[in-house]
Design an enzyme around this catalytic site. Structure first.
Site, PDB file in Angstrom:
ATOM      1  N   ARG A 273     -16.648 -11.933   4.016  1.00  0.00           N
ATOM      2  CA  ARG A 273     -16.957 -12.799   5.155  1.00  0.00           C
ATOM      3  C   ARG A 273     -18.084 -13.758   4.759  1.00  0.00           C
ATOM      4  O   ARG A 273     -19.200 -13.302   4.484  1.00  0.00           O
ATOM      5  CB  ARG A 273     -17.424 -11.963   6.368  1.00  0.00           C
ATOM      6  CG  ARG A 273     -16.351 -11.101   6.999  1.00  0.00           C
ATOM      7  CD  ARG A 273     -15.280 -11.944   7.676  1.00  0.00           C
ATOM      8  NE  ARG A 273     -14.260 -11.143   8.330  1.00  0.00           N
ATOM      9  CZ  ARG A 273     -13.165 -10.671   7.741  1.00  0.00           C
ATOM     10  NH1 ARG A 273     -12.925 -10.909   6.461  1.00  0.00           N
ATOM     11  NH2 ARG A 273     -12.275  -9.971   8.429  1.00  0.00           N
TER      12      ARG A 273
ATOM     13  N   ARG B 112      -8.472 -13.879   7.325  1.00  0.00           N
ATOM     14  CA  ARG B 112      -8.742 -14.635   8.543  1.00  0.00           C
ATOM     15  C   ARG B 112      -9.826 -15.702   8.399  1.00  0.00           C
ATOM     16  O   ARG B 112      -9.754 -16.733   9.072  1.00  0.00           O
ATOM     17  CB  ARG B 112      -9.057 -13.662   9.680  1.00  0.00           C
ATOM     18  CG  ARG B 112      -7.799 -12.900  10.114  1.00  0.00           C
ATOM     19  CD  ARG B 112      -8.128 -11.647  10.874  1.00  0.00           C
ATOM     20  NE  ARG B 112      -8.737 -10.632  10.017  1.00  0.00           N
ATOM     21  CZ  ARG B 112      -9.081  -9.420  10.426  1.00  0.00           C
ATOM     22  NH1 ARG B 112      -8.883  -9.077  11.676  1.00  0.00           N
ATOM     23  NH2 ARG B 112      -9.599  -8.554   9.586  1.00  0.00           N
TER      24      ARG B 112
ATOM     25  N   LYS C 117       0.848  -1.217   0.000  1.00  0.00           N
ATOM     26  CA  LYS C 117       0.000   0.000   0.000  1.00  0.00           C
ATOM     27  C   LYS C 117       0.873   1.253   0.000  1.00  0.00           C
ATOM     28  O   LYS C 117       0.789   2.096   0.907  1.00  0.00           O
ATOM     29  CB  LYS C 117      -0.942   0.009   1.201  1.00  0.00           C
ATOM     30  CG  LYS C 117      -1.948  -1.136   1.197  1.00  0.00           C
ATOM     31  CD  LYS C 117      -3.016  -0.926   2.247  1.00  0.00           C
ATOM     32  CE  LYS C 117      -4.089  -1.981   2.222  1.00  0.00           C
ATOM     33  NZ  LYS C 117      -3.642  -3.321   2.630  1.00  0.00           N
ATOM     34  N   LEU C 118       1.698   1.385  -1.022  1.00  0.00           N
ATOM     35  CA  LEU C 118       2.618   2.521  -1.091  1.00  0.00           C
ATOM     36  C   LEU C 118       1.848   3.839  -1.092  1.00  0.00           C
ATOM     37  O   LEU C 118       0.883   4.002  -1.843  1.00  0.00           O
ATOM     38  CB  LEU C 118       3.489   2.425  -2.352  1.00  0.00           C
ATOM     39  CG  LEU C 118       4.350   1.170  -2.494  1.00  0.00           C
ATOM     40  CD1 LEU C 118       5.130   1.207  -3.807  1.00  0.00           C
ATOM     41  CD2 LEU C 118       5.312   1.031  -1.318  1.00  0.00           C
TER      42      LEU C 118
HETATM   43  O1  C5P Z   1      -8.553 -11.097   7.323  1.00  0.00           O
HETATM   44  P1  C5P Z   1      -9.265 -10.273   6.294  1.00  0.00           P
HETATM   45  O2  C5P Z   1     -10.037 -11.107   5.291  1.00  0.00           O
HETATM   46  O3  C5P Z   1     -10.079  -9.161   6.888  1.00  0.00           O
HETATM   47  O4  C5P Z   1      -8.056  -9.611   5.470  1.00  0.00           O
HETATM   48  C1  C5P Z   1      -8.252  -8.642   4.496  1.00  0.00           C
HETATM   49  C2  C5P Z   1      -6.947  -8.230   3.895  1.00  0.00           C
HETATM   50  O5  C5P Z   1      -7.212  -7.253   2.896  1.00  0.00           O
HETATM   51  C3  C5P Z   1      -5.933  -7.591   4.843  1.00  0.00           C
HETATM   52  O6  C5P Z   1      -4.655  -8.070   4.439  1.00  0.00           O
HETATM   53  C4  C5P Z   1      -6.011  -6.099   4.583  1.00  0.00           C
HETATM   54  O7  C5P Z   1      -4.761  -5.476   4.701  1.00  0.00           O
HETATM   55  C5  C5P Z   1      -6.465  -6.066   3.129  1.00  0.00           C
HETATM   56  N1  C5P Z   1      -7.223  -4.883   2.700  1.00  0.00           N
HETATM   57  C6  C5P Z   1      -8.431  -4.486   3.266  1.00  0.00           C
HETATM   58  N2  C5P Z   1      -9.101  -3.383   2.775  1.00  0.00           N
HETATM   59  C7  C5P Z   1      -8.597  -2.695   1.733  1.00  0.00           C
HETATM   60  C8  C5P Z   1      -7.391  -3.111   1.153  1.00  0.00           C
HETATM   61  C9  C5P Z   1      -6.738  -4.225   1.658  1.00  0.00           C
HETATM   62  O8  C5P Z   1      -8.910  -5.142   4.199  1.00  0.00           O
HETATM   63  N3  C5P Z   1      -9.258  -1.694   1.211  1.00  0.00           N
END
Ligand code: C5P
Length: 244
Positions: free
Chosen positions: A188, A218, A60-61
């Protein structure tokens, strides 16, 4: 049917991440690395995980254009690899759209200079940010901010967008945005806790709404049986019946 799941290998040791990647290879599109980029270094991290599928590098630069350009170089290769004719780069690299057009363009230009195949994905509004917080941080509602970021990403030459599954239908109304690959975290399955995520949806609904790729962390990595969790989600995705 093409695989659509990107497994987020977050908050775990290199050994644990490799164990999960080994277990899920062939069942998913690939793997997303974030904090492992810091602990392993981008080159070693890319070399390791590309053995198991596609790789989305998620640093995420977000910085001034010159610094974004400098930092992005580490993802497109090093001189030793190039001398051997090797191109080891992520399939997707994330940058923050709020860095602005020039910052995003600086990374796109580095990618072009390296002749890399990497798709540059602009992160719009994080899926952990609520409507209220978006107003406070960015001064507007989520949808209008995501649209603004998407348009600036397009102007900068980005290839993909990271947004929540809740904005997909809205974004796809705009023909100019349809060519951007839509990557959605905040996924989810029914009955799984939202945790810190705010703007979420199920895998089935996200695909139906037009997501190309689903980032899932997760709900898979903390499942009792990650392989079973992936297979269940793959079935749910197939039920949506939208081929890519
Ligand atoms: O565990 P979970 O499914 O919530 O992980 C979501 C991943 O997506 C994390 O690595 C988070 O950094 C990334 N992410 C996010 N929302 C964004 C961009 C990336 O949750 N807009």
């Amino acid at each position: 049917m093409g695989k659509r799941i990107i497994v987020a290998l977050d908050g775990m040791s290199e050994e644990k991440a490799i164990e999960i990647a080994e277990m899920l290879k062939g069942e998913v599109w690939g793997f997303k690395v974030n904090d492992l980029l810091d602990t392993m270094g981008p080159r070693q991290c890319l070399r390791t995980f590309r053995r198991y599928g596609n790789v989305m590098a998620d640093p995420k630069l977000c910085d001034i254009p010159n610094t974004m350009s400098n930092r992005s170089r580490a993802y497109f290769g090093d001189s030793e690899e190039r001398a051997q004719g090797l191109v080891i780069a992520p399939d997707i690299l994330t940058i923050m759209a709020c860095a602005g057009i020039d910052g995003m363009r600086a990374v796109v230009e580095q990618r072009n200079e390296f002749f890399s195949y990497t798709e540059i994905a602009a992160v719009t509004v994080l899926t952990s940010i609520s409507e209220e917080e978006c107003n406070l941080i960015f001064g507007g509602p989520v949808k209008s901010k995501v649209l603004e970021f998407a348009r600036t990403a397009l102007i900068a030459g980005c290839d993909a967008l990271v947004c929540s599954p809740q904005e997909l239908v809205f974004l796809n109304q705009f023909p100019e945005l349809q060519r951007l690959t839509k990557i959605t975290p905040g996924i989810r399955p029914e009955g799984v806790s939202a945790q810190d995520q705010k703007r979420i949806n199920t895998p089935y609904q996200a695909i139906l709404n037009g997501a190309d790729l689903l980032v899932i962390g997760r709900a898979i990595t903390q499942a009792k049986n990650p392989l079973e969790a992936v297979q269940t989600i793959n079935e749910e995705i197939a039920e949506a019946g939208i081929e890519k």
